[in-house]
Design a protein around this motif. Structure first.
Motif, short mmCIF file in Angstrom:
data_model
loop_
_atom_site.label_atom_id
_atom_site.label_comp_id
_atom_site.label_asym_id
_atom_site.label_seq_id
_atom_site.Cartn_x
_atom_site.Cartn_y
_atom_site.Cartn_z
N GLN A 1 0.89 -0.92 0.12
CA GLN A 1 -0.48 -0.45 -0.03
C GLN A 1 0.95 1.62 0.16
O GLN A 1 1.51 1.56 1.13
CB GLN A 1 -0.78 0.21 1.31
CG GLN A 1 -2.39 0.85 1.47
CD GLN A 1 -3.04 0.44 0.55
OE1 GLN A 1 -3.47 -0.16 -0.56
NE2 GLN A 1 -3.67 1.73 -0.11
N GLY B 1 2.13 4.29 -9.33
CA GLY B 1 1.38 3.58 -10.39
C GLY B 1 2.20 2.75 -10.84
O GLY B 1 4.16 2.49 -10.44
N THR B 2 2.25 1.27 -12.25
CA THR B 2 3.63 0.99 -13.07
C THR B 2 3.50 2.04 -14.55
O THR B 2 1.99 1.07 -14.88
CB THR B 2 3.59 0.00 -12.23
OG1 THR B 2 2.07 -0.47 -12.43
CG2 THR B 2 3.94 -0.33 -10.80
N ARG C 1 -0.02 2.39 -15.91
CA ARG C 1 -1.49 1.69 -14.07
C ARG C 1 -1.08 2.42 -13.42
O ARG C 1 -0.93 2.12 -12.39
CB ARG C 1 -1.80 -0.06 -14.42
CG ARG C 1 -1.78 -0.34 -15.30
CD ARG C 1 -1.59 -1.69 -15.10
NE ARG C 1 -2.33 -3.46 -16.10
CZ ARG C 1 -1.90 -4.15 -16.18
NH1 ARG C 1 -1.56 -4.74 -15.40
NH2 ARG C 1 -2.85 -4.70 -17.42
N THR D 1 -2.20 3.15 -9.72
CA THR D 1 -2.72 2.04 -8.49
C THR D 1 -2.92 3.29 -7.33
O THR D 1 -4.30 2.77 -7.26
CB THR D 1 -2.15 1.06 -8.15
OG1 THR D 1 -1.96 0.32 -9.44
CG2 THR D 1 -2.62 -0.32 -7.43
N TYR D 2 -2.39 3.73 -7.21
CA TYR D 2 -3.22 4.98 -5.74
C TYR D 2 -2.76 6.07 -6.24
O TYR D 2 -2.21 7.09 -7.06
CB TYR D 2 -1.13 4.39 -5.04
CG TYR D 2 -0.93 2.95 -4.72
CD1 TYR D 2 0.54 2.47 -5.55
CD2 TYR D 2 -1.66 2.51 -3.62
CE1 TYR D 2 0.39 1.00 -5.11
CE2 TYR D 2 -1.17 1.07 -3.32
CZ TYR D 2 -0.68 0.29 -4.02
OH TYR D 2 -0.30 -0.57 -3.90
N THR E 1 5.81 0.08 -6.73
CA THR E 1 5.61 1.39 -7.63
C THR E 1 7.11 2.03 -8.88
O THR E 1 7.88 1.86 -7.98
CB THR E 1 4.74 2.72 -7.62
OG1 THR E 1 5.97 3.71 -6.57
CG2 THR E 1 3.72 2.40 -6.54
N SER F 1 -0.54 10.73 -7.93
CA SER F 1 -1.00 8.88 -7.53
C SER F 1 0.06 8.41 -8.35
O SER F 1 1.65 9.19 -8.59
CB SER F 1 -1.50 9.27 -9.87
OG SER F 1 -2.17 7.44 -9.95
#
Length: 120
Positions: free
Chosen positions: A1, A98-99, A106, A108-109, A31, A96
């Motif tokens: 997370q 992500g990857t 993408r 994700t957070y 990430t 944000s």
């Protein structure tokens, strides 16, 4: 997370500058890209700028030249310097993480967002 916390939003006059910062904590190593998105009233969320772990950047075409994204790996922060602000830049700005996925991301957070208002 991963937890993301934005700061630096506020009211600025047209033509002014503002710097947003985002502090990341948690499983950051999961990430490899961080960025900024924004959502104006009545509009969809859109990409502002992203920066990869290797330092590559990508900007929304209309913002390149006015906005600059940067990161500090030691502090796990990503910043967005916004210059020559226009009323149409008014939006909630979201950090944000992500990857990368091929040529896309993408994310994700997401942070909770910080409001930027450009008005005289």
């Amino acid at each position: 997370q991963v937890t993301l916390a934005e700061s630096g939003g506020g009211l600025v006059q047209p033509g002014g500058s503002l710097r947003l910062s985002c502090a990341a904590s948690g499983s950051i190593l999961s990430t490899n890209v961080m960025g900024w998105y924004r959502q104006a009233p009545g509009k969809q969320r859109e990409l502002v700028a992203v920066i990869t772990g290797g330092g590559s950047t990508n900007y929304a075409g209309s913002l390149k030249g006015r906005f600059t994204i940067s990161k500090d790996n030691a502090k796990n922060t990503v910043s967005l310097q916004m210059n020559s602000l226009k009323p149409e830049d008014t939006a909630v700005y979201y950090c944000s993480a992500g990857t990368t996925y091929g040529t896309t991301y993408r994310m994700t957070y997401w942070g909770k967002g910080t409001l930027v208002t450009v008005s005289s």
